[in-house]
Design a protein around this motif. Structure first.
Motif, mmCIF file in Angstrom:
data_model
loop_
_atom_site.group_PDB
_atom_site.id
_atom_site.type_symbol
_atom_site.label_atom_id
_atom_site.label_comp_id
_atom_site.label_asym_id
_atom_site.label_seq_id
_atom_site.Cartn_x
_atom_site.Cartn_y
_atom_site.Cartn_z
ATOM 1 N N SER A 12 2.349 5.437 -0.623
ATOM 2 C CA SER A 12 2.585 6.847 -0.932
ATOM 3 C C SER A 12 3.395 7.480 0.195
ATOM 4 O O SER A 12 3.417 6.972 1.305
ATOM 5 C CB SER A 12 1.250 7.568 -1.110
ATOM 6 O OG SER A 12 0.565 7.615 0.120
ATOM 7 N N PRO A 13 4.052 8.587 -0.066
ATOM 8 C CA PRO A 13 4.867 9.232 0.968
ATOM 9 C C PRO A 13 4.070 9.583 2.226
ATOM 10 O O PRO A 13 4.589 9.530 3.325
ATOM 11 C CB PRO A 13 5.387 10.492 0.292
ATOM 12 C CG PRO A 13 5.347 10.180 -1.159
ATOM 13 C CD PRO A 13 4.192 9.252 -1.348
ATOM 14 N N THR A 14 2.793 9.919 2.066
ATOM 15 C CA THR A 14 2.000 10.265 3.251
ATOM 16 C C THR A 14 1.798 9.054 4.141
ATOM 17 O O THR A 14 1.748 9.188 5.360
ATOM 18 C CB THR A 14 0.643 10.856 2.850
ATOM 19 O OG1 THR A 14 -0.034 9.934 1.998
ATOM 20 C CG2 THR A 14 0.807 12.183 2.141
ATOM 21 N N GLN A 15 1.676 7.872 3.559
ATOM 22 C CA GLN A 15 1.476 6.671 4.375
ATOM 23 C C GLN A 15 2.722 6.373 5.193
ATOM 24 O O GLN A 15 2.618 5.969 6.347
ATOM 25 C CB GLN A 15 1.124 5.476 3.495
ATOM 26 C CG GLN A 15 -0.289 5.551 2.928
ATOM 27 C CD GLN A 15 -0.597 4.394 2.005
ATOM 28 O OE1 GLN A 15 0.305 3.747 1.490
ATOM 29 N NE2 GLN A 15 -1.873 4.137 1.792
ATOM 30 N N THR A 16 3.891 6.546 4.613
ATOM 31 C CA THR A 16 5.112 6.272 5.371
ATOM 32 C C THR A 16 5.289 7.294 6.487
ATOM 33 O O THR A 16 5.745 6.952 7.569
ATOM 34 C CB THR A 16 6.345 6.271 4.454
ATOM 35 O OG1 THR A 16 6.404 7.509 3.755
ATOM 36 C CG2 THR A 16 6.281 5.144 3.442
ATOM 37 N N VAL A 17 4.898 8.544 6.232
ATOM 38 C CA VAL A 17 4.984 9.569 7.268
ATOM 39 C C VAL A 17 3.995 9.254 8.388
ATOM 40 O O VAL A 17 4.333 9.344 9.569
ATOM 41 C CB VAL A 17 4.710 10.975 6.681
ATOM 42 C CG1 VAL A 17 4.541 12.000 7.780
ATOM 43 C CG2 VAL A 17 5.831 11.364 5.739
ATOM 44 N N GLU A 18 2.790 8.853 8.022
ATOM 45 C CA GLU A 18 1.797 8.504 9.035
ATOM 46 C C GLU A 18 2.279 7.332 9.876
ATOM 47 O O GLU A 18 2.082 7.314 11.095
ATOM 48 C CB GLU A 18 0.462 8.153 8.373
ATOM 49 C CG GLU A 18 -0.256 9.356 7.787
ATOM 50 C CD GLU A 18 -1.510 8.949 7.020
ATOM 51 O OE1 GLU A 18 -1.852 7.746 7.012
ATOM 52 O OE2 GLU A 18 -2.137 9.824 6.426
ATOM 53 N N ARG A 19 2.901 6.359 9.235
ATOM 54 C CA ARG A 19 3.411 5.203 9.963
ATOM 55 C C ARG A 19 4.512 5.630 10.930
ATOM 56 O O ARG A 19 4.536 5.195 12.078
ATOM 57 C CB ARG A 19 3.942 4.151 8.985
ATOM 58 C CG ARG A 19 4.374 2.872 9.670
ATOM 59 C CD ARG A 19 4.714 1.810 8.660
ATOM 60 N NE ARG A 19 3.526 1.480 7.890
ATOM 61 C CZ ARG A 19 3.539 1.101 6.630
ATOM 62 N NH1 ARG A 19 4.670 1.004 5.980
ATOM 63 N NH2 ARG A 19 2.425 0.801 5.995
ATOM 64 N N ALA A 20 5.393 6.507 10.493
ATOM 65 C CA ALA A 20 6.476 6.983 11.352
ATOM 66 C C ALA A 20 5.921 7.779 12.530
ATOM 67 O O ALA A 20 6.387 7.639 13.658
ATOM 68 C CB ALA A 20 7.445 7.834 10.547
ATOM 69 N N VAL A 21 4.918 8.589 12.274
ATOM 70 C CA VAL A 21 4.315 9.378 13.354
ATOM 71 C C VAL A 21 3.622 8.463 14.350
ATOM 72 O O VAL A 21 3.744 8.640 15.567
ATOM 73 C CB VAL A 21 3.316 10.415 12.773
ATOM 74 C CG1 VAL A 21 2.480 11.043 13.873
ATOM 75 C CG2 VAL A 21 4.064 11.476 11.992
ATOM 76 N N THR A 22 2.918 7.455 13.852
ATOM 77 C CA THR A 22 2.236 6.516 14.738
ATOM 78 C C THR A 22 3.229 5.758 15.599
ATOM 79 O O THR A 22 3.033 5.617 16.816
ATOM 80 C CB THR A 22 1.392 5.522 13.912
ATOM 81 O OG1 THR A 22 0.466 6.260 13.120
ATOM 82 C CG2 THR A 22 0.641 4.563 14.810
#
Length: 48
Positions: A12-22
């Motif tokens: 989901s888009p939130t997972q990719t954002v979380e990965r980028a933030v991490t």
């Protein structure tokens, strides 16, 4: 009798954002540690 399995959802888009933030936070921490190490090296090697 056949069963229908739903396809697994892609990330989901939130997972990719979380990965980028991490990844960004990890890179920031590494850069901070490198900067601190550089400052310690600079002070240790400073000609007195």
């Amino acid at each position: 009798m056949t069963t229908h399995r739903a396809t697994k959802p892609v990330a989901s888009p939130t997972q990719t954002v979380e990965r980028a933030v991490t990844v960004g936070l990890i890179l920031a921490v590494l850069a901070g540690l490198a900067w601190i190490a550089g400052m310690i090296y600079t002070i240790a090697e400073w000609p007195l």
